[in-house]
Design a protein around this motif. Sequence first.
Motif, short mmCIF file in Angstrom:
data_model
loop_
_atom_site.label_atom_id
_atom_site.label_comp_id
_atom_site.label_asym_id
_atom_site.label_seq_id
_atom_site.Cartn_x
_atom_site.Cartn_y
_atom_site.Cartn_z
N LEU A 28 0.91 -1.01 -0.14
CA LEU A 28 -0.05 0.14 0.06
C LEU A 28 0.98 1.32 0.11
O LEU A 28 1.90 1.41 0.81
N THR A 29 0.68 2.12 -0.95
CA THR A 29 1.37 3.46 -0.77
C THR A 29 0.26 4.57 -0.90
O THR A 29 -0.62 4.45 -1.63
N THR A 30 0.80 5.52 -0.08
CA THR A 30 -0.03 6.67 -0.23
C THR A 30 0.64 7.77 -0.71
O THR A 30 1.69 8.21 -0.35
N ILE A 31 -0.33 8.52 -1.28
CA ILE A 31 0.51 9.86 -2.28
C ILE A 31 -0.58 11.01 -1.82
O ILE A 31 -1.69 10.92 -2.01
N ASP A 32 0.21 12.13 -1.20
CA ASP A 32 -0.68 13.21 -1.07
C ASP A 32 -0.24 14.39 -2.05
O ASP A 32 0.95 14.85 -1.78
N LEU A 42 7.14 13.74 -7.79
CA LEU A 42 6.42 12.77 -8.66
C LEU A 42 6.49 13.14 -10.12
O LEU A 42 6.55 14.45 -10.49
N SER A 43 6.68 12.25 -10.68
CA SER A 43 6.92 12.24 -12.27
C SER A 43 6.20 11.37 -12.96
O SER A 43 5.83 10.27 -12.75
N PHE A 44 5.80 11.69 -14.12
CA PHE A 44 5.11 11.06 -15.31
C PHE A 44 5.90 10.99 -16.54
O PHE A 44 6.45 11.93 -17.00
N VAL A 45 6.34 9.66 -16.96
CA VAL A 45 7.24 9.48 -17.93
C VAL A 45 6.51 8.69 -19.06
O VAL A 45 5.93 7.51 -18.88
N GLN A 46 6.35 9.40 -20.31
CA GLN A 46 5.79 8.33 -21.30
C GLN A 46 6.74 7.54 -22.19
O GLN A 46 7.79 8.13 -22.73
N THR A 47 6.92 6.22 -22.27
CA THR A 47 7.97 5.46 -22.60
C THR A 47 7.38 4.70 -24.03
O THR A 47 6.00 4.90 -24.08
N LYS A 48 8.29 4.04 -24.77
CA LYS A 48 7.83 3.27 -25.62
C LYS A 48 6.70 2.28 -25.54
O LYS A 48 5.89 2.09 -26.26
N VAL A 53 5.21 6.01 -13.95
CA VAL A 53 4.83 6.89 -12.80
C VAL A 53 5.80 6.46 -11.57
O VAL A 53 5.87 5.77 -11.29
N PHE A 54 6.48 7.96 -11.16
CA PHE A 54 7.35 7.64 -10.35
C PHE A 54 7.32 8.60 -9.20
O PHE A 54 6.79 9.63 -9.25
N HIS A 59 9.47 3.77 -8.85
CA HIS A 59 8.45 3.37 -9.96
C HIS A 59 7.28 2.64 -9.35
O HIS A 59 7.40 1.62 -8.72
N LEU A 60 6.11 3.30 -9.58
CA LEU A 60 4.96 2.93 -9.19
C LEU A 60 4.28 1.61 -9.98
O LEU A 60 3.52 1.93 -10.90
N ASP A 61 4.76 0.40 -9.84
CA ASP A 61 4.42 -0.65 -10.67
C ASP A 61 3.46 -1.44 -10.23
O ASP A 61 3.23 -1.48 -9.01
#
Length: 334
Positions: A28-32, A42-48, A53-54, A59-61
């Motif tokens: 369980l991971t909590t993000i505020d 907080l980072s959003f990366v669009q890959t091939k 999401v980091f 990495h939130l996998d």
Amino acid sequence: MPRILVITDHGDVHVPPVAEHLAAGMELTTIDTARVMLGEDLSFVQTKSGPRVFYRGEHLDDVVSVWYRKPSPLPETSIPVAAEYQTYAWSSLDQHGKSLNVQFRDATWVSDYYSLCRAKPKAGQLATAQELGFAVPETVMTSSENLARKFVRDHGTCIAKPLAVRFPHGKAMYATLVTTEDDLDYAGIAVDPQILQTYIEPATELRVTVVGGEVFAAEVHGGEPQRGAGGLRVRDWRAGADTFWAAPARVSADLEDKCRQYLAVYGLRFGAFDFVVDRAGVPWFLECNGNGQWLFIEDATGQPISQAMARLLTGGARAAPFARGRPAPRTERG
């Protein structure tokens, strides 16, 4: 390892009771999102291979479900930038945080952020409830002084509620009884639009919490109406901190089904419904909060709502056993 992501304030007391009931091996991971400006990157990366999401470098996998609870509101005046950049920085942080709400498309959301937004306006709630066959009080939502005066004059005794969801610091605004005899400043309604409803004399009041398909009904009581600001009578069980009590209640299968149908209309997986039951036994729909508080109900009644939420987040669907025994309420109501 399968992961459940909770978007909420780090101090949200609803999270630990649910975490207690998660199966072994669930992370369980909590993000505020409001804490991004404090260094919780907080980072959003669009890959091939698709979006990633980091959070705080991780990495939130394997996110199987997302529980959208109550993230802290972004401060509007205390962002650590020069005064002329406050609005700019707030907008940047707000947009960045909202990007989280469109991630994890294969996960189960409780509930989808944009479904919650669509379900929030009270006017839409009342219309949907009426279409589904709920009894709904005659209502006006208005910024018109003349229409507000006329509604109270025509109905004699009414309930007035604020439309605002954010209140002055240190203050709470409750539903109040108003009559033609009250000395009201209707002129202020232009900057503080109100909900006015015909007053339903209650035999009892209900909070019905729906988690997935599971329904937990409770009778709630906050004491007799109290005099509030301006001498108006507060008629809201949330105001009865010292006299509040709740107990498990039985409701009809028809009411349970209508509550489930209501959530289905909006695509919600959770809802906290408020009803007032009149002397003839008719339940009148007041509102539904798509991510409302429920731990105070579990505390008071022993109903296993946290277990139901854990089942929903992990994909379980079996019937919940009834369990009693949490101590006094430990969270706000709403």
